[in-house]
Design a protein around this motif. Structure first.
Motif, PDB file in Angstrom:
ATOM      1  N   SER A  64       0.842  -1.205   0.000  1.00  0.00           N
ATOM      2  CA  SER A  64       0.000   0.000   0.000  1.00  0.00           C
ATOM      3  C   SER A  64       0.876   1.254   0.000  1.00  0.00           C
ATOM      4  N   PRO A  65       0.295   2.409  -0.367  1.00  0.00           N
ATOM      5  CA  PRO A  65       1.110   3.629  -0.508  1.00  0.00           C
ATOM      6  C   PRO A  65       1.611   4.162   0.838  1.00  0.00           C
ATOM      7  N   VAL A  66       2.697   4.913   0.756  1.00  0.00           N
ATOM      8  CA  VAL A  66       3.184   5.613   1.939  1.00  0.00           C
ATOM      9  C   VAL A  66       3.539   7.046   1.534  1.00  0.00           C
ATOM     10  N   ASP A  67       3.274   7.970   2.437  1.00  0.00           N
ATOM     11  CA  ASP A  67       3.503   9.390   2.149  1.00  0.00           C
ATOM     12  C   ASP A  67       4.958   9.743   2.438  1.00  0.00           C
ATOM     13  N   SER A  68       5.854   9.317   1.549  1.00  0.00           N
ATOM     14  CA  SER A  68       7.283   9.459   1.858  1.00  0.00           C
ATOM     15  C   SER A  68       7.792  10.884   1.715  1.00  0.00           C
ATOM     16  N   LEU A  69       7.080  11.728   0.978  1.00  0.00           N
ATOM     17  CA  LEU A  69       7.527  13.124   0.826  1.00  0.00           C
ATOM     18  C   LEU A  69       6.844  14.043   1.845  1.00  0.00           C
ATOM     19  N   ASN A  70       5.936  13.468   2.623  1.00  0.00           N
ATOM     20  CA  ASN A  70       5.148  14.287   3.551  1.00  0.00           C
ATOM     21  C   ASN A  70       4.422  15.386   2.765  1.00  0.00           C
ATOM     22  N   PHE A  71       3.715  14.974   1.740  1.00  0.00           N
ATOM     23  CA  PHE A  71       3.141  15.894   0.765  1.00  0.00           C
ATOM     24  C   PHE A  71       1.834  16.512   1.254  1.00  0.00           C
ATOM     25  N   LYS A  72       1.815  17.840   1.245  1.00  0.00           N
ATOM     26  CA  LYS A  72       0.588  18.546   1.632  1.00  0.00           C
ATOM     27  C   LYS A  72       0.233  19.561   0.563  1.00  0.00           C
ATOM     28  N   ASP A  73      -1.029  19.575   0.173  1.00  0.00           N
ATOM     29  CA  ASP A  73      -1.487  20.658  -0.701  1.00  0.00           C
ATOM     30  C   ASP A  73      -2.602  21.414   0.010  1.00  0.00           C
ATOM     31  N   LEU A  74      -3.304  22.228  -0.764  1.00  0.00           N
ATOM     32  CA  LEU A  74      -4.321  23.093  -0.174  1.00  0.00           C
ATOM     33  C   LEU A  74      -5.403  22.302   0.566  1.00  0.00           C
ATOM     34  N   LYS A  75      -5.711  21.110   0.027  1.00  0.00           N
ATOM     35  CA  LYS A  75      -6.825  20.357   0.588  1.00  0.00           C
ATOM     36  C   LYS A  75      -6.420  19.356   1.663  1.00  0.00           C
ATOM     37  N   GLY A  76      -5.132  19.313   1.969  1.00  0.00           N
ATOM     38  CA  GLY A  76      -4.717  18.421   3.033  1.00  0.00           C
ATOM     39  C   GLY A  76      -3.535  17.566   2.666  1.00  0.00           C
ATOM     40  N   SER A  77      -3.295  16.537   3.478  1.00  0.00           N
ATOM     41  CA  SER A  77      -2.095  15.739   3.286  1.00  0.00           C
ATOM     42  C   SER A  77      -2.390  14.495   2.458  1.00  0.00           C
ATOM     43  N   TYR A  78      -1.350  14.028   1.788  1.00  0.00           N
ATOM     44  CA  TYR A  78      -1.435  12.798   0.996  1.00  0.00           C
ATOM     45  C   TYR A  78      -1.742  11.631   1.937  1.00  0.00           C
ATOM     46  N   LYS A  79      -1.151  11.685   3.116  1.00  0.00           N
ATOM     47  CA  LYS A  79      -1.345  10.626   4.106  1.00  0.00           C
ATOM     48  C   LYS A  79      -2.843  10.408   4.382  1.00  0.00           C
ATOM     49  N   ASP A  80      -3.560  11.502   4.586  1.00  0.00           N
ATOM     50  CA  ASP A  80      -5.006  11.398   4.846  1.00  0.00           C
ATOM     51  C   ASP A  80      -5.746  10.875   3.621  1.00  0.00           C
ATOM     52  N   LYS A  81      -5.288  11.329   2.458  1.00  0.00           N
ATOM     53  CA  LYS A  81      -5.935  10.897   1.209  1.00  0.00           C
ATOM     54  C   LYS A  81      -5.799   9.389   1.025  1.00  0.00           C
ATOM     55  N   ILE A  82      -4.649   8.859   1.399  1.00  0.00           N
ATOM     56  CA  ILE A  82      -4.427   7.410   1.265  1.00  0.00           C
ATOM     57  C   ILE A  82      -5.467   6.665   2.111  1.00  0.00           C
TER      58      ILE A  82
ATOM     59  N   MET B  49       1.189  12.626  -8.526  1.00  0.00           N
ATOM     60  CA  MET B  49       1.974  13.817  -8.182  1.00  0.00           C
ATOM     61  C   MET B  49       2.470  13.830  -6.737  1.00  0.00           C
ATOM     62  N   GLN B  50       1.654  13.284  -5.845  1.00  0.00           N
ATOM     63  CA  GLN B  50       1.999  13.343  -4.418  1.00  0.00           C
ATOM     64  C   GLN B  50       3.225  12.515  -4.057  1.00  0.00           C
ATOM     65  N   GLU B  51       3.728  11.737  -5.010  1.00  0.00           N
ATOM     66  CA  GLU B  51       4.952  10.987  -4.737  1.00  0.00           C
ATOM     67  C   GLU B  51       6.135  11.520  -5.556  1.00  0.00           C
ATOM     68  N   GLY B  52       5.933  12.705  -6.165  1.00  0.00           N
ATOM     69  CA  GLY B  52       7.021  13.367  -6.886  1.00  0.00           C
ATOM     70  C   GLY B  52       7.679  12.473  -7.920  1.00  0.00           C
ATOM     71  N   VAL B  53       9.006  12.596  -8.031  1.00  0.00           N
ATOM     72  CA  VAL B  53       9.732  11.836  -9.055  1.00  0.00           C
ATOM     73  C   VAL B  53       9.682  10.331  -8.786  1.00  0.00           C
ATOM     74  N   LEU B  54       9.450   9.949  -7.533  1.00  0.00           N
ATOM     75  CA  LEU B  54       9.327   8.510  -7.244  1.00  0.00           C
ATOM     76  C   LEU B  54       8.234   7.893  -8.104  1.00  0.00           C
ATOM     77  N   SER B  55       7.155   8.653  -8.341  1.00  0.00           N
ATOM     78  CA  SER B  55       6.072   8.124  -9.178  1.00  0.00           C
ATOM     79  C   SER B  55       6.491   8.113 -10.652  1.00  0.00           C
ATOM     80  N   LEU B  56       7.212   9.160 -11.076  1.00  0.00           N
ATOM     81  CA  LEU B  56       7.706   9.193 -12.459  1.00  0.00           C
ATOM     82  C   LEU B  56       8.572   7.959 -12.749  1.00  0.00           C
ATOM     83  N   MET B  57       9.389   7.596 -11.761  1.00  0.00           N
ATOM     84  CA  MET B  57      10.315   6.480 -11.944  1.00  0.00           C
ATOM     85  C   MET B  57       9.589   5.129 -12.016  1.00  0.00           C
TER      86      MET B  57
END
Lengths: 275, 293
Positions: free
Chosen positions: A73-91, A163-171
């Motif tokens: 399952s996904p993990v929020d390794s970048l600690n990504f937060k945007d206007l609507k909240g954190s990736y962690k919560d979205k997961i 997007m919430q995983e940055g370049v890790l997702s691109l890779m």
């Protein structure tokens, strides 16, 4: 992004249990009829989203599907937060909403008696986006197919890289394609089924790399988003731009197959695999 | 966070990007500062590196299917005594040239030419060196029509099993799939003020913040700097830029890049092909972070 607004419409639909409004022709269809028709509009043949597990049920012979790599399952390794909240919560939200733990379900089973491996993307989970966990499950399944010399089928339904995983997702594009490259070397068939929508990094990696590329009718398939292209060229794009039919016309798809006929079609293709 | 869109000369202190106990010391520049340096109009581009680093460059043209894309160039080249196949995004040196080179935003024919040259490198048993510097693959009708996604997908897949060493250097902007399309290598090097991102900060901001002016926040969140990417084990090495950026000292940065490429090639050319391919597969298999319960 078109898939994003569609996802919202879909969410609204879920609240109404009596009938479903077709996103394409606008007609109202009884929920039972919609379900029985595999989420396809009986009036205009619009192919709506379908869950990965429903697809697995449609594809594999009764009782033969065995799901694999369910612990990923996904993990929020970048600690990504945007206007609507954190990736962690979205997961967590998406896990709860869908009952699955990543945007893809991988497993093996039999298709009309022929053993095969499949990865099936689920658009409900974070827009089917390609995250590290998704890439891992797709690669692991490819590796299983490689080790056991089994044909591999991937059903795509995705807005692209997560997007919430940055370049890790691109890779993950490179990671999944590395798996496909090994299958190619060993001459193991890889079949890609593109469903609505398949865009961005998913199209630009494994989804376009099938030995056969099959699409469902009307599926939006493309690299850049419609809006981005319209901004670049400064004009409106034609209606059929980036549809399965458009790609067939331009030589990137082998065939367009209705959802109800997909199993039979794939069985037939696999029957030609003379291993 | 400072929101600045224009290019400004940074007055900040020199970066302290040293390795301390193997861990990178965080840069004092914000991600957005670095985005601006990576896009600086005077930043050295591929043609500058060709001039300074390679003693010979025989440009080869065309994808054999459609045309010759000027956004990606390539050909035989010699670095020190090492003969290689050089492929890279080529930004222009002037506004006019940038238009002619489509701001290094390649179309399918660019990626297909790159693949043709990589296969040629395999035929000639030459290592491949790629230079990455693009805002992204070109988002236009003709690109979609001719299979932008397919051309990138094909390159990524073929590079995974290319039977010669590949060294990729991110010299400026590593724009998403457009960068990865020539970027699957055994070693990924990155200049200290280069960026590598899954989506442009502006694009990400307009989707997740619903407003492109939040690009500096998106740049921070996306972890697009060389230091962040080294920490996430996406890249292998950082090439330190002089003072305020590569544009301030062409001689120094091109020397650094030359040394870094040579050092990596020296190791890679001695690895047997089957081991090289196995290691490349392992390298990409290992990228990404997820949970297993």
């Amino acid at each position: 992004m078109a898939w994003y607004s569609k996802a919202i419409t879909e969410k609204k639909q879920q609240k109404n249990t009596l009938w479903v409004k077709c996103k394409q022709c606008g007609s109202h269809i009884w929920q039972d009829e919609w379900d029985n028709n595999l989420n396809v509009c009986p009036n205009c043949n619009f192919h709506g989203s379908i869950s990965a597990h429903q697809r697995a049920e449609l594809l594999f012979d009764d009782g033969t599907f065995y799901e694999m790599f369910t612990d990923i399952s996904p993990v929020d390794s970048l600690n990504f937060k945007d206007l609507k909240g954190s990736y962690k919560d979205k997961i967590e939200e998406n896990k709860k909403k869908t009952g699955i733990s990543e945007s893809v379900v991988s497993g093996r089973g039999q298709i009309s008696g022929i053993p095969a491996v499949a990865s099936i993307m689920d658009f409900r989970f974070l827009g089917g986006s390609l995250g590290s966990g998704t890439g891992e499950k797709i690669l692991q399944a490819a590796n299983f197919a490689y080790d056991n010399h089994l044909p591999y089928i991937v059903f795509s339904a995705s807005g692209g890289a997560r997007m919430q995983e940055g370049v890790l997702s691109l890779m993950q594009m490179a990671k999944t394609c590395a798996g496909v490259a090994r299958l190619n070397k060993k001459d193991i068939p890889f079949i890609s089924v593109l469903t609505n929508p398949t865009t961005g990094g998913v199209t630009a990696s494994y989804a376009m790399m099938g030995d056969l590329n099959i699409a469902e009718p009307g599926a939006v398939i493309g690299f850049a988003g419609r809006r981005v292209i319209e901004q670049t060229i400064g004009e409106k794009l034609p209606e059929d731009f980036q549809t399965a039919e458009y790609l067939l016309e331009h030589g990137f798809i082998d065939a367009i197959v209705n959802r109800k006929d997909l199993k039979e079609y794939l069985s037939k293709v696999l029957s030609y695999y003379n291993r | 966070m400072v929101v600045n869109t224009g290019v400004k000369v940074l007055v900040q202190k020199e970066q302290t990007q040293k390795k301390v106990n193997g861990k990178q010391v965080a840069s004092q520049r914000t991600a957005w500062d670095i985005v601006k340096i990576s896009r600086h109009p005077e930043r050295p581009v591929l043609q500058d590196y060709i001039k300074h680093i390679f003693s010979d460059f025989m440009e080869l043209h065309g994808d054999r299917y459609f045309s010759d894309d000027h956004a990606i160039i390539g050909g035989f080249a010699t670095i020190a005594c090492q003969k290689v196949m050089l492929i890279g995004h080529n930004k222009g040196k002037s506004a006019l040239e940038n238009v002619e080179r489509n701001f290094a935003m390649a179309k399918p024919e660019g990626y297909r030419k790159a693949l043709r040259l990589m296969k040629l490198a395999q035929r000639f048993n030459l290592p491949v060196v790629t230079f990455i510097d693009t805002p992204g693959a070109f988002p236009g009708i003709e690109a979609e029509e001719r299979g932008q996604a397919e051309s990138i997908a094909k390159n990524i897949t073929e590079m995974a099993s290319l039977e010669v060493p590949v060294v990729s250097v991110v010299i400026g902007e590593g724009g998403s799939g457009g960068a990865l399309g020539i970027g699957v290598g055994d070693r990924i090097l990155m200049l200290s003020n280069a960026i590598y991102s899954v989506i442009s900060p502006e694009g990400c901001a307009s989707i997740l913040w619903r407003d492109a002016s939040f690009a500096p926040d998106a740049a921070e969140a996306l972890n697009i700097t060389a230091h962040a990417l080294l920490n996430h084990e996406v890249i292998d090495e950082i090439i330190q830029e002089p003072g305020e950026g590569a544009h301030t000292d062409y001689q120094k940065i091109t020397d650094e890049v030359k040394n870094a490429i040579l050092k990596n090639l020296r190791t890679l050319v001695n690895i047997p092909t089957d081991v090289l391919l196995e290691k490349r597969f392992e390298k990409y298999s290992a990228i990404g972070k997820f949970q297993t319960s």
